[in-house]
Design an enzyme around this catalytic site. Sequence first.
Site, PDB file in Angstrom:
ATOM      1  N   GLY A  25      -1.165  -8.195   5.206  1.00  0.00           N
ATOM      2  CA  GLY A  25      -0.676  -7.177   6.136  1.00  0.00           C
ATOM      3  C   GLY A  25      -1.645  -6.008   6.236  1.00  0.00           C
TER       4      GLY A  25
ATOM      5  N   ARG B 290       4.180 -10.319  -5.615  1.00  0.00           N
ATOM      6  CA  ARG B 290       4.910  -9.392  -6.499  1.00  0.00           C
ATOM      7  C   ARG B 290       6.220 -10.004  -7.013  1.00  0.00           C
ATOM      8  NH1 ARG B 290       1.288  -5.345  -6.062  1.00  0.00           N
ATOM      9  NH2 ARG B 290       0.606  -4.799  -3.986  1.00  0.00           N
TER      10      ARG B 290
ATOM     11  N   ASP C 198       5.779  -0.730  -3.399  1.00  0.00           N
ATOM     12  CA  ASP C 198       5.401  -2.065  -3.894  1.00  0.00           C
ATOM     13  C   ASP C 198       5.952  -2.343  -5.292  1.00  0.00           C
ATOM     14  OD1 ASP C 198       4.040  -2.588  -1.564  1.00  0.00           O
ATOM     15  OD2 ASP C 198       2.104  -1.934  -2.355  1.00  0.00           O
TER      16      ASP C 198
HETATM   17  C1  S3P Z   1      -0.586  -0.507   1.895  1.00  0.00           C
HETATM   18  C2  S3P Z   1       0.527   0.152   2.346  1.00  0.00           C
HETATM   19  C3  S3P Z   1       1.904  -0.277   2.034  1.00  0.00           C
HETATM   20  C4  S3P Z   1       1.943  -1.263   0.880  1.00  0.00           C
HETATM   21  C5  S3P Z   1       0.874  -2.321   1.004  1.00  0.00           C
HETATM   22  C6  S3P Z   1      -0.503  -1.698   1.042  1.00  0.00           C
HETATM   23  C7  S3P Z   1      -1.925   0.004   2.274  1.00  0.00           C
HETATM   24  O1  S3P Z   1       2.448  -0.917   3.173  1.00  0.00           O
HETATM   25  O2  S3P Z   1       3.212  -1.848   0.801  1.00  0.00           O
HETATM   26  O3  S3P Z   1       0.940  -3.200  -0.121  1.00  0.00           O
HETATM   27  O4  S3P Z   1      -2.929  -0.409   1.665  1.00  0.00           O
HETATM   28  O5  S3P Z   1      -1.985   0.853   3.178  1.00  0.00           O
HETATM   29  P1  S3P Z   1       3.232  -0.083   4.320  1.00  0.00           P
HETATM   30  O6  S3P Z   1       2.254   0.718   5.048  1.00  0.00           O
HETATM   31  O7  S3P Z   1       3.852  -1.154   5.189  1.00  0.00           O
HETATM   32  O8  S3P Z   1       4.261   0.735   3.591  1.00  0.00           O
END
Ligand code: S3P
Length: 434
Positions: free
Chosen positions: A94, A391, A314
């Site tokens: 993501g 996780r 997380d």
């Molecule tokens: C992250 C932001 C978080 C986190 C992800 C890494 C990042 O997600 O959960 O593991 O590196 O910017 P969200 O922006 O969806 O909260």
Amino acid sequence: MIKLTKAPKSGLHGEITVPGDKSISHRALMFGAIATGDTIVDNFLMSDDVMRTMTLFRELGVNISQVGPQIKVIGKGLAGFTKPKHALNMGNSGTSTRLLMGLLSKQPFDMPFFGDESLSNRPLGRVAKPLSLMNAKFDLTADEFLPGTIKENNRLQGMTYEMPVASAQVKSAILLAGIQAEGETVVIEKMPSRDHTERMLRQFGGTIVTDNGVITVQQQRQLHGQHVLVPSDISSAAFFMVAGLITPNSEITLKKVGVNPTRVGVIKLLERMGANIMQEPIPSDGEALADIIVKSQSLHGINITADDIPSAVDELPILALAATQAQGDTVISGAAELRVKETDRIATVISELTKIGADIEEKQDGMIIHGGTPLHVPQGSILLDSHGDHRIGMMNAVAALITEGDVILTGEDAMGVSYPGFLADLVLLMREKI
Ligand code: S3P
């Protein structure tokens, strides 16, 4: 598939240096790629997710090499990428997807992109919509999902955007477009999310102003390659913090962990649960670092509310496991974001921990964990599955340490997304083979 035994009666002992921070490793590659000159990255995380970002930049023509324990990125500047030969494969990541939608939103060619099944179900509208307001163009499945295309575009326009959800990925995508946009780009955050993008932009010579939740960037002419030291990932260290707290007779030291104030929610929440977590600060020119020492101790339930979520987002699965061992109830609210992570983490935490005797009620935006439940396998052996989520896989492994009976982990490969050597490090602390 791997069988795990309970931790020895003598507990978990030793010193672990968990791998580099995932968020910072992604960003070091991104800023290295758009800077001019060389960027050297120390303690870079060689995990599936971050290697995905590395492969993507190679496909965009960036030279990235491993020099001993370091990574070297030869920057291309903001307008130096070449058209990739293939559709960009985002895998499970993501962070790669959302940040690159911002970073690559002003390129002179179309870029089709796709991901694995989990990523294809995660919402991208939260990034595509604000970026479209800046004149970025995307074709997405049902306006929201992969597969899709980042469309050719030669102009971005700054804007002011109030974040509807606390998300460092959304904020970062907008800022990475903002540094290529005409005029000023302002992001307003109600709750602070991790600020690694802001810090790294500054380190690479960019100008950014942050004032009480209002973040302002302008178009940047040039960024300059840097030496980046990646701290050990607090999100990975969190699994051993909880393992040390809930496994009797344990004492664990976690070395050089990143303790950026926007990331230490897990420590604060465990302290609210009654834990005494020692931090020994380490001098650093970049992100804050500390050695963290945990010993087994008793915990009590707490209320975790919306304000607590962004700095521990997380870590909620492993905190939920800690809560099963605390006295009293722990109520997690305002955490609907868990439903759109690599899995629906409210559902997957409950599905796995209740198999071994945890007592957890589901809420739309969180869960109620009735603590003080000894964990045990009802009969024979039990399979705890990661559901393809790193996780959840690591939470299952820590749960096995205190579970009476035979636990078999399935889908454990998923741990490689953020922590490829997790099980090996766990074995080191157990000082016996699993
Ligand atoms: C992250 C932001 C978080 C986190 C992800 C890494 C990042 O997600 O959960 O593991 O590196 O910017 P969200 O922006 O969806 O909260």
